[in-house]
Structure formats: C-alpha cells, structure tokens
Design a protein around this motif. Structure first.
Motif, PDB file in Angstrom:
ATOM      1  N   UNK A 109       0.840  -1.210   0.000  1.00 27.51           N
ATOM      2  CA  UNK A 109       0.000   0.000   0.000  1.00 27.51           C
ATOM      3  C   UNK A 109       0.868   1.251   0.000  1.00 27.51           C
ATOM      4  N   UNK A 110       0.628   2.142  -0.951  1.00 24.26           N
ATOM      5  CA  UNK A 110       1.274   3.460  -1.036  1.00 24.26           C
ATOM      6  C   UNK A 110       2.743   3.419  -1.440  1.00 24.26           C
ATOM      7  N   UNK A 111       3.303   2.237  -1.728  1.00 23.58           N
ATOM      8  CA  UNK A 111       4.674   2.192  -2.235  1.00 23.58           C
ATOM      9  C   UNK A 111       4.656   2.311  -3.751  1.00 23.58           C
ATOM     10  N   UNK A 112       5.631   3.052  -4.307  1.00 22.71           N
ATOM     11  CA  UNK A 112       5.678   3.186  -5.762  1.00 22.71           C
ATOM     12  C   UNK A 112       6.213   1.902  -6.389  1.00 22.71           C
ATOM     13  N   UNK A 113       6.020   1.773  -7.689  1.00 22.24           N
ATOM     14  CA  UNK A 113       6.392   0.549  -8.397  1.00 22.24           C
ATOM     15  C   UNK A 113       7.896   0.310  -8.339  1.00 22.24           C
ATOM     16  N   UNK A 114       8.701   1.384  -8.387  1.00 27.45           N
ATOM     17  CA  UNK A 114      10.153   1.227  -8.338  1.00 27.45           C
ATOM     18  C   UNK A 114      10.583   0.593  -7.016  1.00 27.45           C
ATOM     19  N   UNK A 115      10.027   1.082  -5.895  1.00 29.77           N
ATOM     20  CA  UNK A 115      10.354   0.516  -4.586  1.00 29.77           C
ATOM     21  C   UNK A 115       9.848  -0.918  -4.471  1.00 29.77           C
ATOM     22  N   UNK A 116       8.667  -1.201  -5.035  1.00 27.25           N
ATOM     23  CA  UNK A 116       8.124  -2.562  -5.000  1.00 27.25           C
ATOM     24  C   UNK A 116       9.045  -3.549  -5.709  1.00 27.25           C
ATOM     25  N   UNK A 117       9.568  -3.161  -6.863  1.00 31.42           N
ATOM     26  CA  UNK A 117      10.471  -4.047  -7.601  1.00 31.42           C
ATOM     27  C   UNK A 117      11.689  -4.415  -6.763  1.00 31.42           C
ATOM     28  N   UNK A 118      12.246  -3.418  -6.065  1.00 31.33           N
ATOM     29  CA  UNK A 118      13.432  -3.665  -5.251  1.00 31.33           C
ATOM     30  C   UNK A 118      13.078  -4.517  -4.029  1.00 31.33           C
ATOM     31  N   UNK A 119      11.934  -4.234  -3.403  1.00 31.32           N
ATOM     32  CA  UNK A 119      11.488  -5.018  -2.253  1.00 31.32           C
ATOM     33  C   UNK A 119      11.276  -6.477  -2.653  1.00 31.32           C
ATOM     34  N   UNK A 120      10.721  -6.692  -3.834  1.00 33.08           N
ATOM     35  CA  UNK A 120      10.527  -8.066  -4.328  1.00 33.08           C
ATOM     36  C   UNK A 120      11.853  -8.796  -4.486  1.00 33.08           C
ATOM     37  N   UNK A 121      12.844  -8.109  -5.056  1.00 29.29           N
ATOM     38  CA  UNK A 121      14.165  -8.732  -5.235  1.00 29.29           C
ATOM     39  C   UNK A 121      14.780  -9.072  -3.883  1.00 29.29           C
ATOM     40  N   UNK A 122      14.587  -8.176  -2.916  1.00 23.84           N
ATOM     41  CA  UNK A 122      15.124  -8.433  -1.582  1.00 23.84           C
ATOM     42  C   UNK A 122      14.461  -9.647  -0.936  1.00 23.84           C
ATOM     43  N   UNK A 123      13.134  -9.713  -1.007  1.00 18.17           N
ATOM     44  CA  UNK A 123      12.405 -10.803  -0.353  1.00 18.17           C
ATOM     45  C   UNK A 123      12.720 -12.155  -0.988  1.00 18.17           C
ATOM     46  N   UNK A 124      12.937 -12.152  -2.302  1.00 17.47           N
ATOM     47  CA  UNK A 124      13.259 -13.432  -2.972  1.00 17.47           C
ATOM     48  C   UNK A 124      14.591 -13.996  -2.478  1.00 17.47           C
ATOM     49  N   UNK A 125      15.521 -13.117  -2.105  1.00 20.31           N
ATOM     50  CA  UNK A 125      16.840 -13.583  -1.652  1.00 20.31           C
ATOM     51  C   UNK A 125      16.976 -13.541  -0.125  1.00 20.31           C
ATOM     52  N   UNK A 126      15.900 -13.168   0.583  1.00 21.49           N
ATOM     53  CA  UNK A 126      15.946 -13.048   2.041  1.00 21.49           C
ATOM     54  C   UNK A 126      16.183 -14.417   2.683  1.00 21.49           C
ATOM     55  N   UNK A 127      17.203 -14.490   3.538  1.00 19.24           N
ATOM     56  CA  UNK A 127      17.564 -15.776   4.157  1.00 19.24           C
ATOM     57  C   UNK A 127      16.832 -15.957   5.476  1.00 19.24           C
ATOM     58  N   UNK A 128      15.522 -15.952   5.387  1.00 15.76           N
ATOM     59  CA  UNK A 128      14.685 -16.159   6.558  1.00 15.76           C
ATOM     60  C   UNK A 128      13.290 -16.553   6.100  1.00 15.76           C
ATOM     61  N   UNK A 129      12.339 -16.549   7.017  1.00 18.12           N
ATOM     62  CA  UNK A 129      10.948 -16.881   6.690  1.00 18.12           C
ATOM     63  C   UNK A 129      10.135 -15.604   6.473  1.00 18.12           C
ATOM     64  N   UNK A 130       9.093 -15.727   5.652  1.00 20.03           N
ATOM     65  CA  UNK A 130       8.252 -14.577   5.338  1.00 20.03           C
ATOM     66  C   UNK A 130       6.784 -14.997   5.332  1.00 20.03           C
ATOM     67  N   UNK A 131       5.930 -14.207   5.985  1.00 16.90           N
ATOM     68  CA  UNK A 131       4.476 -14.320   5.831  1.00 16.90           C
ATOM     69  C   UNK A 131       3.989 -12.975   5.294  1.00 16.90           C
ATOM     70  N   UNK A 132       3.256 -13.003   4.187  1.00 19.61           N
ATOM     71  CA  UNK A 132       2.805 -11.761   3.554  1.00 19.61           C
ATOM     72  C   UNK A 132       1.289 -11.783   3.394  1.00 19.61           C
ATOM     73  N   UNK A 133       0.630 -10.733   3.873  1.00 21.83           N
ATOM     74  CA  UNK A 133      -0.757 -10.460   3.509  1.00 21.83           C
ATOM     75  C   UNK A 133      -0.720  -9.331   2.489  1.00 21.83           C
ATOM     76  N   UNK A 134      -1.256  -9.568   1.311  1.00 24.48           N
ATOM     77  CA  UNK A 134      -1.235  -8.518   0.288  1.00 24.48           C
ATOM     78  C   UNK A 134      -2.349  -8.742  -0.721  1.00 24.48           C
ATOM     79  N   UNK A 135      -2.881  -7.619  -1.245  1.00 21.88           N
ATOM     80  CA  UNK A 135      -3.858  -7.698  -2.330  1.00 21.88           C
ATOM     81  C   UNK A 135      -3.178  -7.466  -3.678  1.00 21.88           C
ATOM     82  N   UNK A 136      -1.839  -7.304  -3.668  1.00 21.38           N
ATOM     83  CA  UNK A 136      -1.090  -7.082  -4.903  1.00 21.38           C
ATOM     84  C   UNK A 136      -0.753  -8.444  -5.520  1.00 21.38           C
ATOM     85  N   UNK A 137      -1.492  -8.819  -6.559  1.00 21.06           N
ATOM     86  CA  UNK A 137      -1.352 -10.150  -7.152  1.00 21.06           C
ATOM     87  C   UNK A 137       0.023 -10.359  -7.782  1.00 21.06           C
ATOM     88  N   UNK A 138       0.543  -9.332  -8.429  1.00 28.94           N
ATOM     89  CA  UNK A 138       1.859  -9.406  -9.062  1.00 28.94           C
ATOM     90  C   UNK A 138       2.936  -9.663  -8.008  1.00 28.94           C
TER      91      UNK A 138
END
Length: 623
Positions: free
Chosen positions: A463-492
């Motif tokens: 919510x309220x993050x621009x697409x550029x920041x989202x792309x970088x956050x996605x790259x970070x989460x894909x390589x994050x060496x831990x566990x993740x639980x995400x609630x999101x309505x962003x299908x992409x």
C-alpha cells in the motif's frame, strides 16, 4: 478524439523543491491512462491540481466544460455524520442533484418543479439510480447502508468514496490508488468494471496486473519530466528500458565529445579569443549534457538477518473467535526454513488477526504457538506507523540503530542507510509531516528491516509504495535468508514472492494451497466450474423421477381458450396506451394537472399489465 484534459507548461513547487517543471500532456475521450512515478515526486499533488483542489506554481490546466468529472482522492473526505447511503448520494453531479430535486418536488407537491424534475430524470436515465448504488456497494462489500461513516474503518470509507465516484458514470474518472483497501475479489471486479466502462480514465495505481489489463497508455513522471508510452504496463517496461539505454548512450557520447572539446579549449589559451564562438558555446552545451547522469538510485536491501535455528515456528490446534465470529478453528502448521507464505482471503476473514496471534500481539483462545529461540520477528503492520509529525527522518532511524550490520563485516551509518532507501541528505533532516504517504511507508519499512529480523511478517506492505520501490522489495524478499508471511492484495507481488498460500475461507477455515496467487485463481475457477456442473447434474437427477411420475397435463378448456385470445388483445391495447402516455409525458407539453393525471394512469396501466401478463403466462403453460 475530443481532448478532455490539457496540461500545459505545468510547474509545482513544494517550498523550494520543484516536484515537476513545465510538463505537458493531453488526455482525450475514451483513453484509459495511468500515471507512474516514484513516491514524493508529486503524483497525488498533480491529481489535486487537475481537480482544482490546489493551485499550480506556473502553467495551466484545461478540462472540457461540457463533461462530468469525478475524483477519488487517496484519502477521501467524507462527512462522519452521514450514513453510507447519504455519502454515496452526496455529489455535485447533475444526476444526483436531479434525483434530489425530484424527491423534493414529490414531497412538496409542486407541479411545476415535478414536471421539470421528471423531464430531467428521463433525460439522464436516473430512475434506476438507487438500484445501481446498491449493486456497486454490494460488490464492494458495504452492506449496512444505514451505518454512519464515523463507524466505518478507513478501508470501508475508501470503498464508499469509490462507490460514490463510480455510480454517477462520469465522462472523465480520476482515481488515486483505487485498489488500496480492496480485497482480491473486489480488485478483479473493479478491473472488469473499468475495462468495460465508457468513462475516460486517469489514475495512479501500483497494482501492475491492474495496469496491464485496464490501461492503454502510461505517463511516467521521471526527473520532473513526463514521458508517454502508448500501450499497457508490459509495453511500458520494454519501452522504458529502451529509453534509459538511449539516454545513457547519449550521455556517454556527450562525455566523449566533451573530452575532445575540452582538450581543444585548453590548447593555445592565448588564442582563445580568436576561436570560433559557436564551438566554444557547443563545448559548454556538451558539458551540460555530459553531466546528466540518471538519478535512478536503487534501494539495495542487503541487511544482515539474524541466524535461524532448526526450530522456526509451530502452531498447534490454534483457535480464535470474537463473539460468534470464528477466525481460526483447530489450525495447525509447522514452518520450515526460508519458507515464504502468502495469506489471501476476503476482508474480515481474519488475516491480520492471524498475524497478531503468531506474533503474540493478541492472546489465543486455545492451542499453542511455539516460537524457536533464534526467531526474531520483523512485523510491518497496516497501522504500525507511529511517527510524530515533528520527528526528523534521521532521528527516527538513529533511535533504532546508529550503525547497521550488513553482514560480511560491512556496516553502514544511519545516514548512509537512509540514502540507500532514497532519502537524500536534505530529506533526512526534514520533518515527517513533510513526507508523502509513500515516503512514510518506505521509512516505516526501513525501521522494520534495520532491526535484523529473520522472520518477516508483512501486512499489506505494498500500500502506497511506488512501483520502483516494490520491484526492489521483491528482489530483496526473494533472496531473504529467513521466513516470510505476507498479507497482500497485490497479485503481481504475491506471484513473485510466495511458495504457497494460506487461503482464509471464513468461519475459521484455512486451506493450504501449493502455489502462487495466479495458480490458485486458475484452480479456483476450475473448481467453481466443476461445482456448477455438479449442481446442474444433481438438479437434473432430482427432476427426472418427478418428470416420470408427473401426470399428463390437462389442456385448455373452451372457455380458457377464449380468455387466452382476449388477453392477447387486451395486453396489446394496454401497451399501446402506456406508450402513448410515456410519449406525451416526455414531450413536455402537458399542464401540471394533466401530468399528474397521466402519471397516475401510467401506474394503473402497469398494474393491469402485470395482472393480465401473469394470467396469460398461466394459460400459456396449458396451451
């Protein structure tokens, strides 16, 4: 195509900061256009300027005078004392005003006003307006129409405001983040609605699937300039990359030429006054061009997470209810290392409650939650931003950590870390109240990540993050060496990150689905088809014995045949009289007394037609 909006040489300053300078663009009838830009570059400000809520520093904005315009602001301004229905009706739109005038004329029994209002109602096709309101509110899951706005959550208020701009079916629709606070079903409904709508559309959204399926043109606000891409989001990505490569090549070429010209300028300095003036001027132009590097800073989130032990998180026979509403019922799950789980479901099914249970923010009714000794949660909440308006950006980060451990012996100061998050030095010393909504979200995300968590829990982080920041956050989460639980309505976002889904079905039921969101939608559509087919088959099987046992139907008696033939004649005559009255009422030539008389007769005819058509249907079954 008729131009609906023309923006010419538009400039807007925020204090001494220029949000954009001398931008130009046009939106014409029938176009569906999206605006993309980084947070803090003035997207919402531009929307407010277009709707005349704010004033530009320079330039002009022109909107066609003969069109109806509706605007959904990022934070709607509704009267807290209104009911949902009153708020949905509240508008300066001609359609809504006409309905209010008609109701006032009926109440006052003013024949002149009634005649005028009825003519407008016919012209604007306003008779079924209330039905349309209820249909749209129902699709947005707002069902208590008498509830006060003050009793609604922020998300519910945004949905009421969205209904308010949709129901008038304006010629030009301006939407600022329309998908925020909608669940996935609502987003998909809105996607289809806007795709079919005749309204011209200008919107800001970070939902990339939504962009791809609704918009046919993209405007990018970058480096205070507007760039236009005549295609959807996929087309934009391709062409934007080509533009950046071309700009980079031009800057490199200018640098090489400038080096040559600089050497030329430095030779024989005593003769400089006799050199060709145009070449000297050209050298300075090359210098300006060569200094134009792209300001495409990237957020490289390489924060070192705490070490993960063998035991992560175990949930055993977990149950939770609020009164009669069951959120979880006997749910068990054992998390594994590096697992990335998406949480989906309709609003109100308990997604955020589940996150609060896992982190111990609220107590369970029954069952156990066993957290591993090495687990360190990083919890990004929907309502987690607790910044004070007078706080400075840098001080907020320093309160958490003066130095941030990036791993491999690398450290970074708070100021350097903020710079990596696209907060330049001049912004770091700014107050929170001066940040945009997206910048505050980015700062909040920063404060969560610098605490070195190894189990991230993200509640609507997009919510309220621009697409550029989202792309970088996605790259970070894909390589994050831990566990993740995400609630999101962003299908992409969900499709790129998660390994599997917890699907909240309501009434405490959760399904563990092995795949991302698109996989789940495909599976659900197939399941829905199978269920409909099975229901149809079951109905057919139930009907078959009844059909076999059914006695032979009787035929029309002679008297009923005469009645049946007479009904056909009567219905045709009544329809003819009804059409004649409607024509007379729409012509506007009747006196107020005649108008009331004909209106009453119109109602009588409709009742007669209903009665005779029902009898005709009964007899037609026997014919």
């Amino acid at each position: 195509m008729k131009p609906y909006l023309q923006v010419e040489n538009l400039t807007k300053y925020w204090g001494e900061l220029a949000l954009f300078e001398h931008i130009n663009f046009t939106i014409s009838e029938g176009q569906k256009v999206a605006l993309i830009a980084k947070n803090g570059t003035g997207k919402s400000t531009l929307m407010d300027l277009i709707y005349n809520i704010n004033s530009p520093s320079e330039g002009s904005i022109s909107i066609a005078s003969d069109i109806r315009v509706s605007y959904l602001r990022q934070t709607p301004d509704l009267d807290p004392d209104d009911t949902v229905m009153q708020a949905a009706f509240k508008s300066s739109d001609e359609l809504v005003e006409t309905i209010q005038q008609y109701e006032e004329a009926v109440d006052s029994q003013n024949h002149d006003l009634l005649a005028e209002a009825m003519e407008k109602m016919n012209r604007l096709n306003a008779w079924d307006f209330e039905v349309r309101i209820k249909q749209i509110l129902s699709r947005l899951k707002i069902n208590n129409l008498e509830q006060r706005i003050s009793e609604l959550s922020g998300g519910q208020q945004k949905r009421v405001a969205l209904a308010n701009v949709l129901i008038t079916e304006p010629d030009f629709l301006i939407l600022d983040e329309p998908t925020n606070h909608l669940d996935l079903d609502m987003i998909e409904w809105l996607e289809k609605y806007l795709g079919k709508a005749k309204s011209t559309l200008f919107m800001v959204t970070h939902d990339r699937y939504f962009l791809d399926r609704v918009c046919d043109e993209i405007l990018e606000l970058d480096d205070q300039t507007i760039y236009r891409y005549r295609g959807n989001y996929s087309y934009y990505l391709t062409k934007r990359e080509e533009r950046i490569q071309q700009q980079t090549a031009e800057v490199e070429k200018a640098k090489n030429l400038y080096r040559t010209e600089l050497e030329w300028l430095r030779r024989m300095p005593q003769a400089r006054g006799h050199k060709a003036k145009y070449r000297v001027e050209n050298a300075y132009k090359l210098q300006e061009k060569a200094s134009q590097g792209r300001s495409d800073e990237t957020v490289e989130l390489n924060v070192q997470g705490a070490r993960l032990g063998k035991k992560i998180l175990e949930v055993d026979h977990l149950s939770k209810s609020f009164g009669d509403i069951r959120i979880l019922e006997d749910f068990s799950y054992k998390f594994s290392r590096y697992e990335k789980v998406g949480v989906v479901g309709e609003n109100g099914t308990g997604k955020s409650t589940f996150l609060n249970l896992v982190t111990g923010a609220i107590p369970v009714d029954s069952g156990t939650i066993d957290v591993g000794e090495t687990i360190k949660f990083g919890y990004y909440r929907q309502d987690g931003m607790q910044f004070k308006p007078e706080d400075r950006v840098l001080d907020i980060v320093k309160e958490i950590a003066e130095v941030i451990d990036l791993g491999n012996g690398q450290v970074m100061t708070a100021a350097q870390f903020l710079n990596m998050f696209l907060f330049p030095p001049e912004v770091q010393y700014s107050y929170v109240e001066k940040l945009s909504g997206g910048e505050r979200r980015r700062l909040y995300l920063c404060t969560v990540l610098i605490q070195n968590p190894n189990f991230l829990i993200l509640d609507e982080p997009t919510n309220d993050l621009d697409i550029m920041t989202l792309n970088v956050l996605e790259d970070y989460l894909k390589s994050f060496s831990g566990c993740v639980i995400i609630v999101s309505h962003d299908r992409f976002f969900m499709d790129k990150i998660v390994d599997h889904l917890f699907v909240f079905r309501g009434k405490g039921q959760i399904k563990d689905f092995p795949g991302n969101y698109s996989d789940y939608r495909d599976w659900k559509e197939e399941q829905d088809k199978l269920e409909r087919k099975q229901e149809k088959q079951e109905k057919a099987e139930k009907a078959e014995p009844a059909k076999q046992d059914k006695p032979k139907p009787r035929k029309l008696t002679y008297k009923e045949k005469i009645e049946f033939e007479q009904l056909e004649t009567d219905i045709a005559e009544l329809e003819k009289e009804k059409a004649s009255i409607e024509e007379a009422m729409n012509a506007g030539n009747l006196s107020p007394e005649e108008l009331v008389e004909q209106s009453n007769r119109h109602g009588e005819l409709q009742d007669l037609l209903d009665e005779k058509e029902m009898r005709w249907l009964e007899l037609s079954e026997l014919a």
